[in-house]
Design a protein around this motif. Structure first.
Motif, short mmCIF file in Angstrom:
data_model
loop_
_atom_site.label_atom_id
_atom_site.label_comp_id
_atom_site.label_asym_id
_atom_site.label_seq_id
_atom_site.Cartn_x
_atom_site.Cartn_y
_atom_site.Cartn_z
N GLY B 571 -21.71 -59.98 22.34
CA GLY B 571 -22.62 -59.34 21.20
C GLY B 571 -21.50 -58.60 20.45
N ALA B 572 -20.25 -58.12 21.03
CA ALA B 572 -19.25 -57.40 20.23
C ALA B 572 -18.75 -58.29 19.13
N VAL B 573 -18.52 -59.59 19.37
CA VAL B 573 -18.19 -60.23 18.45
C VAL B 573 -19.23 -61.38 17.64
N ALA B 574 -20.38 -61.00 17.96
CA ALA B 574 -21.59 -62.01 17.57
C ALA B 574 -21.98 -61.55 16.22
N GLY B 575 -21.85 -60.21 15.78
CA GLY B 575 -22.41 -59.76 14.45
C GLY B 575 -21.73 -60.28 13.37
N SER B 576 -22.37 -60.06 12.23
CA SER B 576 -21.53 -60.28 11.02
C SER B 576 -20.94 -59.10 10.51
N VAL B 577 -19.87 -59.50 9.61
CA VAL B 577 -19.27 -58.11 9.01
C VAL B 577 -20.19 -57.71 7.76
N MET B 578 -20.31 -56.68 7.85
CA MET B 578 -21.24 -56.05 6.77
C MET B 578 -20.86 -54.86 6.10
N VAL B 579 -21.01 -54.79 4.76
CA VAL B 579 -20.65 -53.50 4.08
C VAL B 579 -21.93 -53.04 2.99
N SER B 580 -22.42 -52.00 3.16
CA SER B 580 -23.53 -51.71 2.23
C SER B 580 -23.18 -50.67 1.39
N GLU B 581 -23.73 -50.78 0.25
CA GLU B 581 -23.58 -49.79 -1.00
C GLU B 581 -24.68 -49.34 -1.54
N GLU B 582 -24.92 -48.21 -1.89
CA GLU B 582 -26.12 -47.64 -2.75
C GLU B 582 -26.09 -46.87 -3.85
N ALA B 583 -26.87 -47.25 -4.80
CA ALA B 583 -27.08 -46.50 -5.91
C ALA B 583 -28.32 -45.57 -5.99
N LEU B 584 -28.26 -44.70 -6.67
CA LEU B 584 -29.58 -43.70 -7.07
C LEU B 584 -29.76 -43.89 -8.55
N VAL B 585 -30.80 -44.07 -9.00
CA VAL B 585 -31.19 -44.19 -10.27
C VAL B 585 -32.27 -43.04 -10.52
N TYR B 586 -31.98 -42.00 -11.31
CA TYR B 586 -32.70 -40.93 -11.31
C TYR B 586 -32.85 -40.22 -12.86
N ALA B 587 -33.98 -39.84 -13.23
CA ALA B 587 -34.21 -39.43 -14.36
C ALA B 587 -33.52 -38.26 -14.94
N ARG B 588 -33.13 -38.08 -16.10
CA ARG B 588 -32.55 -37.18 -16.86
C ARG B 588 -33.41 -36.36 -17.60
N LEU B 589 -33.77 -35.04 -17.46
CA LEU B 589 -34.89 -34.25 -18.40
C LEU B 589 -34.18 -33.59 -19.47
N SER B 590 -35.24 -33.45 -20.38
CA SER B 590 -34.83 -32.71 -21.59
C SER B 590 -34.49 -31.37 -21.22
N GLU B 591 -33.70 -30.71 -22.00
CA GLU B 591 -33.49 -29.03 -21.96
C GLU B 591 -34.61 -28.48 -21.34
N ASP B 592 -35.79 -28.37 -22.08
CA ASP B 592 -36.78 -27.54 -21.60
C ASP B 592 -37.75 -28.25 -20.58
N GLN B 593 -37.19 -29.55 -19.86
CA GLN B 593 -37.47 -30.16 -18.69
C GLN B 593 -38.88 -30.70 -19.00
N SER B 594 -39.30 -30.98 -20.17
CA SER B 594 -40.79 -31.64 -20.31
C SER B 594 -40.77 -33.01 -20.31
N GLU B 595 -39.79 -33.64 -20.87
CA GLU B 595 -39.79 -35.04 -20.75
C GLU B 595 -38.60 -35.88 -20.10
N VAL B 596 -38.42 -36.90 -19.83
CA VAL B 596 -37.45 -37.85 -19.46
C VAL B 596 -36.71 -38.21 -20.64
N VAL B 597 -35.43 -37.73 -20.70
CA VAL B 597 -34.65 -38.46 -21.89
C VAL B 597 -33.80 -39.62 -21.58
N GLY B 598 -33.68 -39.89 -20.24
CA GLY B 598 -32.63 -41.02 -19.91
C GLY B 598 -32.70 -41.16 -18.28
N TYR B 599 -31.59 -41.84 -17.89
CA TYR B 599 -31.57 -42.10 -16.48
C TYR B 599 -30.00 -42.12 -16.21
N TYR B 600 -29.70 -41.49 -15.01
CA TYR B 600 -28.10 -41.31 -14.40
C TYR B 600 -28.26 -42.65 -13.16
#
Lengths: 216, 667
Positions: B571-600
């Motif tokens: 089993g030590a040699v049976a697995g696949s080589v794996m690399v994972s990468e993640e991204a988070l996409v989240y909202a950017r709020l306006s100055e007064d935090q009342s609306e979403v103005v874009g995404y990071y």
């Protein structure tokens, strides 16, 4: 993980330490076999490490004389200081102009640490702090060629410290200057930073020359 | 010229360090044929020693044919469980100190050395308060000589790692300690788990690096110049460089490797894999060719981490579990592991000579301490124990050869075995213990003939005479008990529930009745049966005898794949080589935090801003796909395939994960 690189790095660190702290004297021939036995590493690793050290100008490899620890004669000293003086001065000037808030926090922290440990008078710790301060200053100049060039000089300069058989008060005198430098950089006073650094390097040069009996 | 082409083989060397044994197999990767195997005792004081012996001992005709070496190791899991990691200081940026103290979170941090600093970000990636870099640097200056590594975790760093990165830059200019950053290990938002994972990772860095170097040296000595891989806790492979940076990912790598080995050899993609070892029995599930991973993160000892690792259940029952009389005067099995008497006797003839005469004695005259032998496993380092100390006395005694506990007590002029006080000697594996085990009983009924059969017979006879039972009756009871334990643990594993403790005075629990009646129908009219819808794959030398009846109880098939006794190492040699990468996409709020103005979009390398969600998601998908693919190729994967997973984390936050997987490149 390349074992060779790991071993070479280890050999490099150990041999560099021996050269800087003068366990291997300037100009002395290097006995590779003895060195292997001393550091407990393979001939390949030691040979490769010596090549790295020749890049740092701490070791001379010549076809006729084999491998020797680099000389530290008056001519070498002159050449070294001729370069260090303008470069470090320029570096201080650039740092005053470009240092970020974080750069300054780092330099400040090193100065505070110096204040904390200076009472104990441990020369090795003080020299390490000195090296770190100059490196941090080079980082603050935000010019990688400057950083690389100065880093190579630091090894040579450190050896000079030991050659001048450092007395604690000399080291303390030198490090006392660092606080003033940080003040100048914080004030964005490039002229003053450059001037302070200029004097700092000249003082060091004078100290070394005196210790080696070179001054008339 | 000859017409016959030399047969080109692609050999790989798999090594598994289990609780008892370190197994190695040389495998033809394409035909899945095991060419050679080797077994050596696991050396817990220095795992590399046992691995070195396996690499040294396995028969390899042409080292140039070996194209990959891969290891699964319990090093990380055990070091954490036993608190043997290096000294770590944990720097918590933006964490609420009062809250942490109120909930006693510090007990979960994985180190007792920690400090709180101002800083951190919000759920929207905005700076919560300025970073206290000054405080951080002063703290590091103060503690740098009393720790081996640093871990830094900032509040919501997966959203915005800026404070962790700035801390890293600054700290690395004032000292040379290795620094682990939380956001590099996990993008999960659980701040405590991330801090724990960072601290544990930091505490394992040096250990895993030394381990990898030691394996490399052993390979060098045998002229094996091949890539070295390490098994992750989910059964996939990572390069040695990656492993040396993220040792926490090796948590549970042993059981995960066993499950992968079972799948690889049986070519069955969905099954329950049960690995019966010397010390433990481990259960895992494979579905569609992958080990089932516990989504919330692996737990080791009392620490919850965010490491993706196989969902496993492990119990202290194996071929070498100690069969003995417990405090309540009833016989029990485990949890301690001992060396089977049959094995000890095959190594030291004096053992049998000491025990055999006892057969002349009658019931009640046999002290069962006579069936437990201690022996010297390795010499302690000079000066390890003071002259005249109890430890030194015991070591001196055992230099004469293995000795039963009764004799040790007598020679030390004590009254009771509890007075000997040799725990430190066991812990450091200086002395070992031998006793009666299921392995001995397997010698009795002819399943095994490897070691001293006569010794097993004598020991079993003595043990049973003491119980007032004949050997055959006890034999049946023993296997019944083992069947029950394994059945119960499989049920717990699959259902996440536990059987209520038996109440002999008031036995009305229907759960327990169901359980018993399903193992052996006792009710005259009501039959209950268990039916497992997937086959059981058995792994490990005792698997056949341990699992045959269990499979019957579950009315399913027991698959014992070829070479099942070394499937863990396969089993030590049976697995696949794996690399994972993640991204988070989240909202950017306006100055007064009342609306979403874009995404990071926050990836492992940068943060970018987009006006529309579509654009942001598009960029995130493209970026993680590329990063994962490149990473997998660098790690040695052959034409990796990338799979994307997306999930919504609520609050206009999206998590995009790319997993690039490929078979190892064996050139």
């Amino acid at each position: 993980m390349e074992l060779e690189r790991i071993d070479t790095q280890k050999a490099y660190n150990l041999i560099k330490e021996k050269i800087i702290t003068l366990q291997l004297k300037p100009g002395a021939p290097v006995d590779e076999d003895a060195l292997c036995a001393e550091v407990g590493l393979t001939p390949t690793a030691v040979r490769e490490a010596l090549k790295w050290l020749s890049h740092d100008h701490l070791v001379d490899i010549t076809p006729r004389h084999g491998i020797r620890v680099a000389e530290a004669n008056p001519a070498e000293l002159r050449e070294l200081f001729e370069m260090r003086l303008p470069l470090e001065t320029l570096c201080a000037r650039m740092a005053a102009e470009r240092a970020t808030a974080d750069d300054i926090v780092v330099m400040d922290a090193l100065v505070r640490e110096y204040e904390r440990v200076k009472g104990a008078g441990n020369v090795d710790i003080l020299l390490d702090l000195d090296h770190r301060f100059h490196s941090a200053l080079a980082d603050a100049a935000h010019n990688r060629y400057m950083r690389e060039t100065l880093e190579r000089f630091f090894g040579l300069s450190e050896r000079l410290w030991y050659l001048a058989s450092p007395q604690t008060e000399w080291v303390l005198n030198a490090l006392d200057r660092h606080a003033e430098l940080v003040q100048a950089i914080k004030a964005r006073d490039a002229e003053r930073a450059a001037g302070l650094m200029h004097q700092h390097v000249l003082d060091f040069q004078a100290l070394v020359e005196k210790a080696l009996g070179l001054t008339t | 010229m000859t017409a016959t082409q030399p047969v080109t083989r692609t050999l790989v060397l798999g090594i598994d360090t289990g609780g008892t044994y370190t197994d190695g197999v040389l495998l033809d990767y394409h035909t899945r044929e095991v060419i050679a195997s080797c077994k050596s005792l696991t050396t817990r004081h220095d795992y590399a020693e046992g691995i070195g012996k396996v690499i040294e001992g396995i028969q390899i005709d042409n080292p140039a044919e070996v194209k990959m070496v891969s290891i699964s190791t319990t090093l990380a899991t055990n070091a954490i469980a036993e608190g043997k990691g290096a000294r770590v200081a944990l720097l918590l940026i933006g964490y609420d100190k009062e809250l942490a103290e109120a909930f006693q979170l510090h007990q979960r941090f994985g180190t007792s050395q920690y400090a709180f600093f101002a800083g951190g970000h919000t759920l929207f990636g905005e700076e919560k308060e300025p970073l206290d870099l000054e405080g951080i640097l002063d703290y590091v200056h103060r503690i740098k000589d009393s720790v081996d590594a640093l871990a830094v975790s900032a509040y919501f760093s997966p959203m915005n790692p800026e404070h962790e990165l700035r801390a890293f830059e600054a700290i690395s200019r004032i000292c040379d300690l290795p620094i682990v950053l939380g956001h590099q290990l996990s993008t999960k938002l659980g701040s405590v788990e991330r801090a724990t994972t960072a601290a544990l990772n930091a505490s394992l860095l040096g250990m895993l690096r030394d381990f990898v170097i030691a394996v490399r040296r052993a390979m060098e000595a045998r002229h094996i110049h091949a890539p070295l891989m390490v098994v992750r806790g989910d059964g996939t492979l990572m390069s040695e460089e990656f492993a040396a940076r993220t040792p926490v990912e090796t948590i549970h790598s042993g059981p995960a490797a066993s499950a992968m080995g079972g799948r690889f050899l049986s070519r069955v993609d969905t099954a329950l894999v049960v690995d019966v070892g010397g010390t433990t029995t481990d259960i895992a599930l494979i579905e569609d060719g992958r080990v089932q991973v516990s989504e919330e993160g692996a737990t080791v000892g009392s620490y919850k981490t965010c490491v993706h690792a196989a969902n496993i259940l492990s119990i202290a029952l194996g071929g070498d579990s100690h069969i003995h009389i417990g405090r309540d005067q009833k016989w029990t099995i485990g949890p301690a592991r001992v060396v089977p008497l049959a094995y000890l006797a095959s190594q030291y003839p004096t053992v049998k000579r000491r025990i055999a005469p006892l057969l002349q004695k009658g019931w009640g005259q046999i002290d069962l301490d006579q069936l437990e032998f201690w022996f010297l496993q390795r010499e302690p380092h000079p000066g390890m124990f003071e002259k005249g100390s109890r430890e030194a006395e015991v070591v001196a005694l055992l230099r004469e050869g293995p000795m039963c506990v009764t004799d040790i007590v007598r020679r030390l002029k004590l009254i009771h075995a509890g007075q000997i006080g040799a725990a430190e000697l066991w812990r450091q594996e200086i002395i070992g213990r031998a006793g009666l085990t299921p392995t001995d009983f397997m010698h009795l009924n002819g399943v095994y003939r490897t070691w001293d059969v006569e010794m097993s017979e004598i020991a079993a006879a003595l043990f049973c005479r003491n119980l007032g039972m004949d050997v055959k009756t006890f034999h049946n009871l023993l296997w019944q008990r083992i069947d029950e334990i394994i059945t119960e643990v499989i049920l717990s594993f699959l259902t996440g529930r536990q059987l209520a403790a038996p109440d002999p005075l008031h036995d009305v629990d229907i759960g327990r009745w169901f359980f018993r009646n399903s193992i052996q129908t006792a009710h005259p009219h009501l039959e209950t049966t268990l039916r497992l819808k997937v086959p059981i794959i058995g792994i490990g030398a005792p698997a056949k005898i341990f699992l045959e009846r269990v499979a019957d109880i579950f009315h399913t098939e027991l698959i014992l794949p070829p070479y099942y006794w070394v499937a863990n190492a396969v089993g030590a040699v049976a697995g696949s080589v794996m690399v994972s990468e993640e991204a988070l996409v989240y909202a950017r709020l306006s100055e007064d935090q009342s609306e979403v103005v874009g995404y990071y979009v926050q990836t492992s390398e940068s943060r970018t801003y987009y006006e529309s969600l579509e654009e942001a998601l598009g960029f995130a998908r493209e970026r993680v796909r590329t990063l994962a693919w490149e990473g997998a190729v660098r790690a040695g994967a052959h034409s990796p395939q990338v799979a994307l997973e997306e999930s919504e984390d609520g609050l206009d936050t999206y998590r995009i994960r790319a997993r690039a997987m490929g078979t190892p490149r064996l050139a």
